[in-house]
Structures are given as C-alpha cells and as structure tokens.
Design a protein around this motif. Structure first.
Motif, PDB file in Angstrom:
ATOM      1  N   UNK A  95      47.493  34.912  39.548  1.00 36.82           N
ATOM      2  CA  UNK A  95      46.596  35.928  40.086  1.00 36.82           C
ATOM      3  C   UNK A  95      45.140  35.558  39.811  1.00 36.82           C
ATOM      4  N   UNK A  96      44.869  35.024  38.624  1.00 40.03           N
ATOM      5  CA  UNK A  96      43.511  34.592  38.310  1.00 40.03           C
ATOM      6  C   UNK A  96      43.072  33.485  39.264  1.00 40.03           C
ATOM      7  N   UNK A  97      43.951  32.521  39.539  1.00 42.41           N
ATOM      8  CA  UNK A  97      43.630  31.432  40.473  1.00 42.41           C
ATOM      9  C   UNK A  97      43.230  32.005  41.834  1.00 42.41           C
ATOM     10  N   UNK A  98      43.987  32.970  42.301  1.00 40.08           N
ATOM     11  CA  UNK A  98      43.692  33.621  43.580  1.00 40.08           C
ATOM     12  C   UNK A  98      42.292  34.232  43.572  1.00 40.08           C
ATOM     13  N   UNK A  99      41.983  34.997  42.536  1.00 41.92           N
ATOM     14  CA  UNK A  99      40.685  35.675  42.490  1.00 41.92           C
ATOM     15  C   UNK A  99      39.529  34.721  42.201  1.00 41.92           C
ATOM     16  N   UNK A 100      39.789  33.621  41.536  1.00 40.24           N
ATOM     17  CA  UNK A 100      38.732  32.631  41.380  1.00 40.24           C
ATOM     18  C   UNK A 100      38.261  32.137  42.743  1.00 40.24           C
ATOM     19  N   UNK A 101      39.201  31.932  43.639  1.00 39.89           N
ATOM     20  CA  UNK A 101      38.831  31.495  44.991  1.00 39.89           C
ATOM     21  C   UNK A 101      38.093  32.598  45.739  1.00 39.89           C
ATOM     22  N   UNK A 102      38.621  33.807  45.674  1.00 39.61           N
ATOM     23  CA  UNK A 102      38.008  34.915  46.404  1.00 39.61           C
ATOM     24  C   UNK A 102      36.576  35.163  45.922  1.00 39.61           C
ATOM     25  N   UNK A 103      36.368  35.084  44.619  1.00 37.41           N
ATOM     26  CA  UNK A 103      35.033  35.334  44.067  1.00 37.41           C
ATOM     27  C   UNK A 103      34.116  34.134  44.268  1.00 37.41           C
ATOM     28  N   UNK A 104      34.655  32.951  44.191  1.00 37.32           N
ATOM     29  CA  UNK A 104      33.812  31.771  44.362  1.00 37.32           C
ATOM     30  C   UNK A 104      33.203  31.742  45.767  1.00 37.32           C
ATOM     31  N   UNK A 105      33.904  32.319  46.723  1.00 39.15           N
ATOM     32  CA  UNK A 105      33.403  32.383  48.089  1.00 39.15           C
ATOM     33  C   UNK A 105      32.038  33.066  48.147  1.00 39.15           C
ATOM     34  N   UNK A 106      31.812  34.043  47.259  1.00 43.07           N
ATOM     35  CA  UNK A 106      30.542  34.758  47.221  1.00 43.07           C
ATOM     36  C   UNK A 106      29.384  33.811  46.905  1.00 43.07           C
ATOM     37  N   UNK A 107      29.668  32.790  46.106  1.00 37.47           N
ATOM     38  CA  UNK A 107      28.601  31.885  45.642  1.00 37.47           C
ATOM     39  C   UNK A 107      28.579  30.561  46.395  1.00 37.47           C
ATOM     40  N   UNK A 108      29.308  30.509  47.487  1.00 34.22           N
ATOM     41  CA  UNK A 108      29.427  29.272  48.276  1.00 34.22           C
ATOM     42  C   UNK A 108      28.065  28.686  48.619  1.00 34.22           C
ATOM     43  N   UNK A 146      47.823  44.434  37.220  1.00 35.84           N
ATOM     44  CA  UNK A 146      46.722  43.478  37.210  1.00 35.84           C
ATOM     45  C   UNK A 146      45.964  43.571  35.899  1.00 35.84           C
ATOM     46  N   UNK A 147      45.637  42.422  35.342  1.00 28.69           N
ATOM     47  CA  UNK A 147      44.877  42.383  34.102  1.00 28.69           C
ATOM     48  C   UNK A 147      43.649  43.291  34.221  1.00 28.69           C
ATOM     49  N   UNK A 148      43.374  44.137  33.231  1.00 31.14           N
ATOM     50  CA  UNK A 148      42.272  45.094  33.346  1.00 31.14           C
ATOM     51  C   UNK A 148      40.908  44.439  33.531  1.00 31.14           C
ATOM     52  N   UNK A 149      40.694  43.302  32.918  1.00 28.79           N
ATOM     53  CA  UNK A 149      39.415  42.611  33.090  1.00 28.79           C
ATOM     54  C   UNK A 149      39.306  42.037  34.502  1.00 28.79           C
ATOM     55  N   UNK A 150      40.415  41.553  35.016  1.00 28.37           N
ATOM     56  CA  UNK A 150      40.429  41.046  36.388  1.00 28.37           C
ATOM     57  C   UNK A 150      40.245  42.201  37.375  1.00 28.37           C
ATOM     58  N   UNK A 151      40.833  43.339  37.076  1.00 26.08           N
ATOM     59  CA  UNK A 151      40.658  44.526  37.917  1.00 26.08           C
ATOM     60  C   UNK A 151      39.197  44.964  37.922  1.00 26.08           C
ATOM     61  N   UNK A 152      38.546  44.911  36.786  1.00 23.90           N
ATOM     62  CA  UNK A 152      37.131  45.260  36.704  1.00 23.90           C
ATOM     63  C   UNK A 152      36.293  44.340  37.594  1.00 23.90           C
ATOM     64  N   UNK A 153      36.584  43.051  37.535  1.00 21.25           N
ATOM     65  CA  UNK A 153      35.846  42.079  38.344  1.00 21.25           C
ATOM     66  C   UNK A 153      36.079  42.329  39.826  1.00 21.25           C
ATOM     67  N   UNK A 154      37.321  42.557  40.196  1.00 22.65           N
ATOM     68  CA  UNK A 154      37.656  42.825  41.597  1.00 22.65           C
ATOM     69  C   UNK A 154      36.932  44.073  42.099  1.00 22.65           C
ATOM     70  N   UNK A 155      36.955  45.121  41.311  1.00 28.01           N
ATOM     71  CA  UNK A 155      36.267  46.363  41.698  1.00 28.01           C
ATOM     72  C   UNK A 155      34.762  46.130  41.875  1.00 28.01           C
TER      73      UNK A 155
END
Length: 325
Positions: free
Chosen positions: A88-101, A297-306
C-alpha cells in the motif's frame, strides 16, 4: 548446484538482521519521528513543506516490513498484514510523487524504485485488489521512463515479472507484451534516457516465459526447480548479489509464487511443495487468500492521503473515491 550449507548460513544472517539489526523497535521509533514531523505540517496545512510527507513514507514502509519479518520469521506466524501494508505504501508513493513530477523533477526517494513498483503491482494482483491494481498499472504505463517511473533496472527477474503479468492479464506496454525489457530499452534510448542497466537477456526467465502456461506438469516442475536453484544460488550471496542479495526479500521467492499464482488462476497444474529449502521458508509458505481482505490503512498513511486529497485536486486518488476499503 546450490551450496546448501552456504544458503543456510546466509538465511541465518537474513533472519538475524531482523533480530539484532533492523529491529521492530528501531523502525517503530523512526515511524514515530515521521509521525511527529508530519503532524506539524498537516496541522497548519503547510503545503510549502509537504514534500516531507512523501519523503517520510519510507519510514512507514520500513516499519511494516519489520512487522512482517517479526511475525513471520521470528514469531512463526502465518501473517500477511505487514506485507500488505508495504505494498500500500508503494502505491501511495507513486500517487504522491505525481504531485511533484514538475516541481521537483530530480527528487530522489529512499525505498522507491522500478523494482519496488513491479513487486507492488504483482502483489496487488495476487491479493485480488483489482481496483487499485488497475489504477497502479495505468500509472506505470503512462509514466514509464519518466522521472517518477524510472525503469533503468538491471534485475532480470523484475522484467520477467512485468512480462508475465502482461501476458497473464492480456495487457501491453509500449504496444507489446513480448521481450518487454528490450522494447523499454529501445524506447528509453530513443528518448536519450538512461537504459544501460536494462539486461539484454533474461536467462532462465526467458525459458519460463516461453512456456509459462504449459499444461505439462513435468515441464513446469523442471522450470520452477531451475528458477529456485537460480534464486537460491544468488540469495546465498547475501549482501553482494545484485539480483537477490538484499535483506528485504532475499529469501522470499515472490517471482516463483507469482508464477504459481497465475497458473492456478488459469486452472493449470502446479507442482506440490517439495523439500526445496527456498520454497519452504516461512515467507514462501505464507497463505495468501483469494482475495486478501484489505487491512486497515496505516493511520499515518491515511493522514497523508487525506492531506493530498484536500490540497491537490489533481491528486490521482481524487478521481477514484475510496481506495483499499
């Protein structure tokens, strides 16, 4: 031929690393540090520093990897919780990295690579998480070779996994699902992007790709034995082998498990478990359900996603509603 004694000694070092080295308490401490840093940014909605949220994701991944190792290798539990959280972290690393492309085109992240992305993709498939798998695959195909999906990877088994995945799912990348590593290499070369590490040959993995869907049980049994010997020999050189020498997954034969998974899904015969050392390690014998239930979902990962959902309309998960639920 596999040197069994050398392999067993390497395996002891592999386990010891999570007993005395990268221990659960150490990774939890780093996790708590990340939580404190992230809380400070989220509480005042400090978007100027929000790239720290992305950078800190490796601490979440490291923590859950340690959880998985602690449960499976040390406490002998048949558990997939930590493994699922890592993907799940790998997935969100990609989704978030897109913001900084574009904002940080040269940003480098710890614990983020083409290899980790391919491992994440095949695990989403093995877990039966089809919605997230489709989103992730689209991301990979759209950004392959870009700064957020660099693909200059030397590991033969990673290219094997991608090609097997494509053939099994009837999908393509760059218009093909055959000799994919060469197609990617050629495309990157034409775009003056680094491709020098991509292998020209896949060795045993080409043999398997040529007949991975054979109905002949003897044939696939022989090929899997060759794959296991290859993996075992390289993992025995723990810490030095480029292919299987890392302490994360050296004795977790996910490339073989994925092959067995896709054959089972297609109703093809698979060999019974043998006395092969590698295929009988605790990680190799974990029970993956079909499908696997989503963990909370890990609470810290949920915080980042939110946070990203709130501040960035272009954040990819905003297009897909709730994920991993």
């Amino acid at each position: 031929m596999v040197n069994l004694k050398k392999m067993q000694m390497a395996y002891k070092r592999y386990v010891k690393n999570f007993v005395d080295g990268i221990t659960l308490d150490k990774t939890q401490m780093k996790y708590e540090e990340a939580k404190s840093e992230n809380n400070a940014i989220v509480e005042i909605n400090e978007t100027e520093k929000d790239h720290i949220l992305l950078i800190n994701m490796y601490r979440i991944s490291s923590y859950w990897l340690s959880v998985w190792k602690n449960e499976v290798l040390i406490n002998n539990k048949n558990s997939t919780i930590g493994l699922k959280q890592v993907q799940q972290v790998v997935f969100y690393q990609c989704m978030c990295r897109h913001i900084y492309k574009d904002r940080y085109p040269k940003m480098k992240l710890i614990d983020y690579s083409f290899e980790s992305n391919m491992i994440g993709l095949i695990h989403l498939n093995m877990f039966g998480w089809s919605k997230e798998e489709a989103i992730f695959f689209d991301f990979i195909t759209e950004h392959l070779g870009e700064n957020i999906m660099e693909a200059n990877d030397w590991k033969q088994h990673i290219w094997f996994l991608l090609e097997l995945y494509l053939q099994y799912t009837n999908k393509t990348i760059l218009g093909t699902n055959d000799h994919v590593h060469l197609a990617v290499r050629s495309t990157l070369e034409d775009k003056d992007k680094r491709c020098d590490l991509i292998p020209e040959e896949l060795g045993i993995y080409r043999e398997v790709l040529d007949c991975w869907n054979t109905p002949d049980l003897d044939e696939i049994t022989e090929l899997i034995a060759k794959m296991s010997d290859h993996h075992s020999t390289l993992s025995s050189d723990l810490g030095n082998s480029l292919e299987f020498g890392d302490f994360d997954y050296a004795f977790y034969p996910y490339e073989i498990l994925f092959l067995l998974h896709v054959r089972k899904k297609l109703g093809l015969p698979n060999p019974n478990r043998s006395d092969d050392f590698l295929m009988n390690t605790p990680e190799a014998t974990i029970d993956i359900q079909d499908p696997e239930p989503y963990p909370e979902l890990d609470p810290l990962l949920r915080m980042i996603d939110d946070f990203y959902r709130k501040n960035y309309p272009e954040y990819i998960p905003n297009q897909h509603g709730d994920l991993f639920r």
